[in-house]
Scaffold this active site. Structure first.
Site, PDB file in Angstrom:
ATOM      1  N   GLU A 175      47.511  25.135  45.026  1.00  0.00           N
ATOM      2  CA  GLU A 175      48.439  25.456  43.941  1.00  0.00           C
ATOM      3  C   GLU A 175      49.758  24.692  44.044  1.00  0.00           C
ATOM      4  O   GLU A 175      50.308  24.235  43.031  1.00  0.00           O
ATOM      5  CB  GLU A 175      48.698  26.962  43.970  1.00  0.00           C
TER       6      GLU A 175
ATOM      7  N   LYS B 108      26.490  17.378  35.271  1.00  0.00           N
ATOM      8  CA  LYS B 108      27.184  16.622  34.227  1.00  0.00           C
ATOM      9  C   LYS B 108      28.700  16.841  34.203  1.00  0.00           C
ATOM     10  O   LYS B 108      29.380  16.266  33.360  1.00  0.00           O
ATOM     11  CB  LYS B 108      26.604  16.955  32.860  1.00  0.00           C
ATOM     12  N   TYR B 109      29.218  17.662  35.127  1.00  0.00           N
ATOM     13  CA  TYR B 109      30.654  17.933  35.117  1.00  0.00           C
ATOM     14  C   TYR B 109      31.274  17.721  36.498  1.00  0.00           C
ATOM     15  O   TYR B 109      30.661  18.008  37.525  1.00  0.00           O
ATOM     16  CB  TYR B 109      30.950  19.375  34.700  1.00  0.00           C
TER      17      TYR B 109
ATOM     18  N   ASP C 150      48.158  33.735  51.069  1.00  0.00           N
ATOM     19  CA  ASP C 150      48.354  32.294  51.267  1.00  0.00           C
ATOM     20  C   ASP C 150      48.167  31.862  52.718  1.00  0.00           C
ATOM     21  O   ASP C 150      47.970  30.678  52.993  1.00  0.00           O
ATOM     22  CB  ASP C 150      49.749  31.873  50.802  1.00  0.00           C
TER      23      ASP C 150
ATOM     24  N   ASP D 242      59.269  36.081  52.564  1.00  0.00           N
ATOM     25  CA  ASP D 242      60.536  36.419  51.903  1.00  0.00           C
ATOM     26  C   ASP D 242      60.827  37.915  52.005  1.00  0.00           C
ATOM     27  O   ASP D 242      61.956  38.324  52.272  1.00  0.00           O
ATOM     28  CB  ASP D 242      60.498  35.992  50.434  1.00  0.00           C
TER      29      ASP D 242
ATOM     30  N   GLY E 161      41.401  36.856  43.546  1.00  0.00           N
ATOM     31  CA  GLY E 161      41.313  37.158  44.967  1.00  0.00           C
ATOM     32  C   GLY E 161      42.364  38.127  45.476  1.00  0.00           C
ATOM     33  O   GLY E 161      42.210  38.708  46.553  1.00  0.00           O
ATOM     34  N   ARG E 162      43.429  38.337  44.710  1.00  0.00           N
ATOM     35  CA  ARG E 162      44.558  39.110  45.228  1.00  0.00           C
ATOM     36  C   ARG E 162      44.245  40.604  45.374  1.00  0.00           C
ATOM     37  O   ARG E 162      44.821  41.273  46.220  1.00  0.00           O
ATOM     38  CB  ARG E 162      45.782  38.948  44.335  1.00  0.00           C
TER      39      ARG E 162
ATOM     40  N   GLY F  11      53.505  39.724  45.925  1.00  0.00           N
ATOM     41  CA  GLY F  11      52.183  39.667  45.322  1.00  0.00           C
ATOM     42  C   GLY F  11      51.167  40.512  46.075  1.00  0.00           C
ATOM     43  O   GLY F  11      51.291  40.755  47.272  1.00  0.00           O
TER      44      GLY F  11
ATOM     45  N   ARG G 159      58.961  42.307  43.008  1.00  0.00           N
ATOM     46  CA  ARG G 159      59.504  41.120  43.658  1.00  0.00           C
ATOM     47  C   ARG G 159      61.032  41.124  43.772  1.00  0.00           C
ATOM     48  O   ARG G 159      61.634  40.101  44.093  1.00  0.00           O
ATOM     49  CB  ARG G 159      59.049  39.864  42.896  1.00  0.00           C
TER      50      ARG G 159
ATOM     51  N   MET H  68      45.032  29.426  45.043  1.00  0.00           N
ATOM     52  CA  MET H  68      46.356  29.896  45.455  1.00  0.00           C
ATOM     53  C   MET H  68      46.827  29.160  46.715  1.00  0.00           C
ATOM     54  O   MET H  68      46.023  28.682  47.514  1.00  0.00           O
ATOM     55  CB  MET H  68      46.323  31.394  45.713  1.00  0.00           C
ATOM     56  N   GLY H  69      48.131  29.142  46.894  1.00  0.00           N
ATOM     57  CA  GLY H  69      48.731  28.470  48.043  1.00  0.00           C
ATOM     58  C   GLY H  69      49.902  27.624  47.604  1.00  0.00           C
ATOM     59  O   GLY H  69      49.796  26.410  47.537  1.00  0.00           O
ATOM     60  N   ARG H  70      51.044  28.282  47.295  1.00  0.00           N
ATOM     61  CA  ARG H  70      52.206  27.555  46.788  1.00  0.00           C
ATOM     62  C   ARG H  70      52.862  26.718  47.872  1.00  0.00           C
ATOM     63  O   ARG H  70      53.214  25.562  47.650  1.00  0.00           O
ATOM     64  CB  ARG H  70      53.229  28.544  46.197  1.00  0.00           C
TER      65      ARG H  70
ATOM     66  N   LYS I  90      51.998  40.320  55.234  1.00  0.00           N
ATOM     67  CA  LYS I  90      51.083  40.250  54.103  1.00  0.00           C
ATOM     68  C   LYS I  90      51.242  38.938  53.358  1.00  0.00           C
ATOM     69  O   LYS I  90      52.361  38.530  53.066  1.00  0.00           O
ATOM     70  CB  LYS I  90      51.360  41.415  53.135  1.00  0.00           C
ATOM     71  N   THR I  91      50.176  38.243  53.079  1.00  0.00           N
ATOM     72  CA  THR I  91      50.114  37.195  52.068  1.00  0.00           C
ATOM     73  C   THR I  91      48.742  36.549  52.120  1.00  0.00           C
ATOM     74  O   THR I  91      48.283  36.164  53.206  1.00  0.00           O
ATOM     75  CB  THR I  91      51.198  36.103  52.225  1.00  0.00           C
TER      76      THR I  91
END
Length: 546
Positions: A307, A238-239, A201, A172, A420-421, A77, A141, A246-248, A198-199
């Site tokens: 995530e 009101k919400y 996350d 990986d 953000g990527r 990614g 990938r 991100m962050g698997r 790199k990541t």
């Protein structure tokens, strides 16, 4: 490429280099290393690249001007700063010897295997300095882990007279870089392989890698967006906003964004696992905060959700582990999707089947079907933010009938991923990545392979950073993937005893009851140094220099 004013200003930005990388360097070899675990197994798998020493660069009186061609691959990614790794690599290669050439393989590892490449020239690369994205050469990938891939790669490496391959990727991808380095070393092919961390996350870090590139920019980008939502939340009142980030495999982004923005609730996956919480426990925790705020007439708030949360709930994690084994069976790959659900149900234990049947159908099916190329559950497809808000609403309605809740509960949902990527890199990532590329070039010039380029002391001014390399095998252990034990780089999870989590833990009780929102605003590229050059709070807290 036409540039607007901001792009022109960013293109003119000159990344800062550590003093040690500003001239000729030599290698200082430190202590030998061993893997973080499973030492005998890792050593047996990587006999040619195991146990190598840590490397630190020192100033030298003589430049290494040997001629060398290098190939570079962007893998996995996107992460802000990838282009600056390549520009740092390019500039250093040309500085060492103007005849050196850099080749970029197109769309990731496939470019090496399929011989799809371009030569990166000075005119070409200038359009990508200090820019976000991986569009210079694209990414992919595909895993590099098969002998036929390595042999196809060596064909184009020989044709282009390439001395080394630089793989820019996450855990990986760098595991695959280590496998490739070992293969070429075992075959005496004379081809070096260097990795870069790199990541976004943030889970590729350890004692030698203080942070992975892209984390700084991504967290600042997400924090700006979360801050915008918080201000809107505090305006409309009101919400409840459920925000997935991100962050698997780890909750570093969620934690950093919480430290930056002070939401009412931030879930940390690692804590949920450590406390053996159920999905209902998590829902109850959120509902309690909603009810407490409603008592004060504040029917609004924000919830940050990592995530990969669903994978950390112990019962579901156990279910996924069995599903991974079941889906690795040959019969699981030759049947249709409907039949596959029936197949996995038949193979599961009674305990895991009960958990599977208790989940909403859409979530259960997602867990039981697709996997990414590395065998991981596609958790970004699971709308955890909607799942949690729906379950909270159901619980609050039950409480309303017993008088435990008398407020309002309306929701909005957000998932910040792609936003953000590929953001334009912050000054930190622009500098850090350029230094990583420079370090990679120096590792190659000094004959190293199986190393990852590193830059340390990163909360100090860039001139004081320390550069060098770490053997990739040092970061590896054996883990079960797709039903088999495989060597992989160990992921760095949020340390529940670490300073960043402790700082969050001390404050979150106040945040959950009261409105303590912080609005970070946009990333600053120029201005006071305390604004535009500030590292993440995570790094400051970890190194206790705040």
């Amino acid at each position: 490429m036409k540039k607007n004013v901001l792009q022109q200003a960013r293109a003119a930005y000159l990344p800062k280099l550590p003093k040690v990388l500003q001239g000729a360097v030599k290698v200082k070899e430190c202590e030998p290393t061993q893997s973080v675990d499973n030492q005998n197994e890792i050593k047996a798998l990587f006999p040619n690249t195991y146990g190598m020493p840590l490397i630190e660069f020192e100033k030298s009186d003589k430049e290494n001007n040997a001629k060398m061609n290098v190939g570079v691959i962007l893998s996995g990614g996107q992460a802000p700063g990838g282009h600056n790794v390549i520009t740092g690599l390019f500039d250093t290669l040309k500085k060492l010897n103007p005849e050196n050439r850099l080749f970029g393989f197109i769309l990731g590892p496939d470019g090496l295997v399929n011989h799809d490449y371009l030569e990166i020239t000075a005119e070409f690369i200038d359009d990508y300095r200090n820019t976000g994205g991986f569009d210079m050469i694209g990414s992919g990938r595909t895993k590099l882990d098969k002998e036929e891939q390595f042999e196809k790669g060596i064909e184009i490496i020989r044709e282009l007279d390439i001395k080394a391959i630089v793989i820019i990727g996450g855990d990986d991808s760098n595991t695959n870089a280590c496998i490739l380095a070992e293969y070429y070393a075992a075959k005496n092919y004379g081809v070096q392989v260097i990795g870069c961390p790199k990541t976004i996350d943030g889970d590729l870090k350890n004692e030698q890698i203080e942070t992975s590139f892209g984390f700084d920019t991504a967290c600042k980008t997400y924090s700006e967006l979360i801050g915008n939502i918080e201000r809107d939340c505090n305006s409309a009142r009101k919400y409840w906003h459920f925000i997935k980030v991100m962050g698997r495999s780890a909750s570093h982004i969620a934690l950093e964004c919480a430290l930056q923005t002070q939401p009412n609730i931030c879930l940390i996956s690692e804590e949920i696992e450590a406390k053996d919480l159920t999905l209902d426990d998590v829902v109850t925790y959120i509902a309690n905060s909603v009810a407490r705020r409603a008592e004060k007439g504040e029917n609004f708030g924000t919830v940050i959700i990592p995530e990969g949360l669903i994978e950390f709930i112990p019962a579901i994690k156990k279910l996924i582990a069995e599903l991974n084994d079941v889906l690795s069976m040959p019969d699981a790959n030759i049947i249709g999707r409907t039949e596959q659900i029936d197949f996995v149900k038949q193979q599961m234990s009674d305990e895991n089947l009960a958990v599977f049947n208790s989940l909403p159908t859409s979530v259960a099916h997602q867990l039981a079907l697709d996997r990414d190329p590395h065998g991981n559950v596609l958790v970004s497809f699971i709308e955890t933010e909607k799942l949690l808000s729906s379950m909270v609403a159901t619980k609050l309605e039950r409480w309303r009938k017993t008088g435990m809740f008398n407020g309002k509960f309306a929701t909005q949902h957000h998932f910040f991923g792609y936003e953000g990527r590929c953001a334009a890199p912050s000054n930190f990532d622009a500098d850090y990545c350029y230094a990583l590329g420079t370090s990679a070039a120096q590792l190659i010039a000094n004959g190293k392979t199986g190393y990852m380029a590193i830059v340390k002391n990163t909360t100090a001014p860039a001139e004081e950073w320390i550069a060098g390399g770490v053997p990739i095998t040092m970061m590896m252990n054996m883990e079960r993937r797709s039903g088999k034990r495989k060597p992989v780089i160990r992921k760095a999870l949020v340390d529940l005893e670490g300073a960043p989590f402790k700082a969050f833990e001390e404050q979150r009780g106040e945040w959950s009851k009261n409105t303590c929102f912080v609005y970070p605003g946009p990333i600053q590229y120029w201005g006071p140094s305390e604004v535009c050059n500030k590292p993440t709070m995570t790094l400051e807290l970890e190194q206790r220099k705040k």
